[in-house]
Scaffold this motif. Structure first.
Motif, short mmCIF file in Angstrom:
data_model
loop_
_atom_site.label_atom_id
_atom_site.label_comp_id
_atom_site.label_asym_id
_atom_site.label_seq_id
_atom_site.Cartn_x
_atom_site.Cartn_y
_atom_site.Cartn_z
N MET A 1 39.23 48.97 30.12
CA MET A 1 39.58 49.31 31.49
C MET A 1 40.76 50.28 31.50
O MET A 1 41.75 50.08 30.78
CB MET A 1 39.99 48.05 32.26
CG MET A 1 39.02 46.88 32.16
SD MET A 1 37.46 47.18 32.95
CE MET A 1 37.94 47.06 34.67
N GLY B 1 45.29 52.91 34.85
CA GLY B 1 45.63 53.60 36.11
C GLY B 1 44.35 54.04 36.79
O GLY B 1 44.05 55.24 36.86
N HIS C 1 35.76 59.15 30.91
CA HIS C 1 36.07 58.32 32.08
C HIS C 1 34.76 57.91 32.74
O HIS C 1 33.88 58.74 32.96
CB HIS C 1 36.86 59.12 33.11
CG HIS C 1 38.23 59.54 32.68
ND1 HIS C 1 39.36 58.83 33.00
CD2 HIS C 1 38.66 60.61 31.97
CE1 HIS C 1 40.43 59.44 32.51
NE2 HIS C 1 40.03 60.54 31.88
P1 5GP Z 1 43.28 61.93 30.71
O1 5GP Z 1 44.11 62.54 31.79
O2 5GP Z 1 43.86 62.15 29.35
O3 5GP Z 1 41.82 62.37 30.79
O4 5GP Z 1 43.25 60.37 31.02
C1 5GP Z 1 44.00 59.43 30.32
C2 5GP Z 1 43.72 58.09 30.95
O5 5GP Z 1 44.23 57.09 30.10
C3 5GP Z 1 44.38 57.90 32.31
O6 5GP Z 1 43.38 57.60 33.28
C4 5GP Z 1 45.34 56.74 32.10
O7 5GP Z 1 45.42 55.87 33.21
C5 5GP Z 1 44.76 56.05 30.88
N1 5GP Z 1 45.76 55.37 30.06
C6 5GP Z 1 46.90 55.94 29.57
N2 5GP Z 1 47.58 55.03 28.85
C7 5GP Z 1 46.87 53.88 28.88
C8 5GP Z 1 47.07 52.58 28.31
O8 5GP Z 1 48.06 52.29 27.63
N3 5GP Z 1 46.12 51.65 28.55
C9 5GP Z 1 45.01 51.92 29.29
N4 5GP Z 1 44.14 50.92 29.45
N5 5GP Z 1 44.78 53.12 29.84
C10 5GP Z 1 45.70 54.10 29.64
#
Ligand code: 5GP
Ligand code: ZN
Length: 137
Positions: A29, A32, A101
């Motif tokens: 999951m 955010g 995602h």
């Molecule tokens: P990006 O912008 O790199 O495509 O998305 C990174 C995603 O990783 C974001 O939606 C963010 O909420 C999620 N994320 C970042 N750190 C963590 C974490 O420590 N645990 C989880 N479960 N999700 C994370």
């Protein structure tokens, strides 16, 4: 990779709400979520961007996608799903470990997509098509 947050999640050094775990893939999951039920599907091996992945490994990870999307739909009752994958900071990739995602969507939900479609002029589309075909061969 030592300082990668998603590698730490796979290793269990950072807790996560895991929903799927196979030899090649891991899903959990998103902390955010853009919508409740938002999950991330990732390769167990560290690759920064999707173009760096061996095809067989990409196939093994993406082989889990249909079932995971279906499970998210079943669990959340959402009406649709966006599958999104960012490569590079300019494309909004914040975590440099490949991730897909899976985002539940519903009518009138909070998230809107800005898709300012452009248009090609002259032979530009054909020229770029040619360049991509050449790069693939
Ligand atoms: P990006 O912008 O790199 O495509 O998305 C990174 C995603 O990783 C974001 O939606 C963010 O909420 C999620 N994320 C970042 N750190 C963590 C974490 O420590 N645990 C989880 N479960 N999700 C994370
Ligand atoms: Zn990593």
């Amino acid at each position: 990779m030592d300082d990668c947050i998603f590698c730490k999640i796979i290793a269990g050094d950072i807790p996560s709400e895991c929903v799927l775990s196979t030899e090649a893939a891991f899903a959990f999951m998103d902390i955010g979520p853009l919508a409740a039920g938002h999950c991330l599907l990732i390769p167990r091996s560290h690759y920064e961007t999707v173009d760096q992945m061996p095809a067989e490994e990409a196939a093994a990870v993406l082989g889990e996608l249909p079932a995971l999307v279906k499970a998210v739909q079943t669990a959340t009752g959402c009406k649709g799903v966006n599958v999104l994958q960012n490569n590079g900071r300019v494309a909004n990739q914040l975590v440099p470990h490949v991730h897909f995602h899976i985002i539940p969507r519903n009518p009138n939900d909070a998230w809107s997509f800005n898709w300012p479609a452009g248009e090609y002029t002259g032979d530009h589309m054909a020229e770029l098509g040619d360049a991509i075909r050449k790069a693939l061969s």
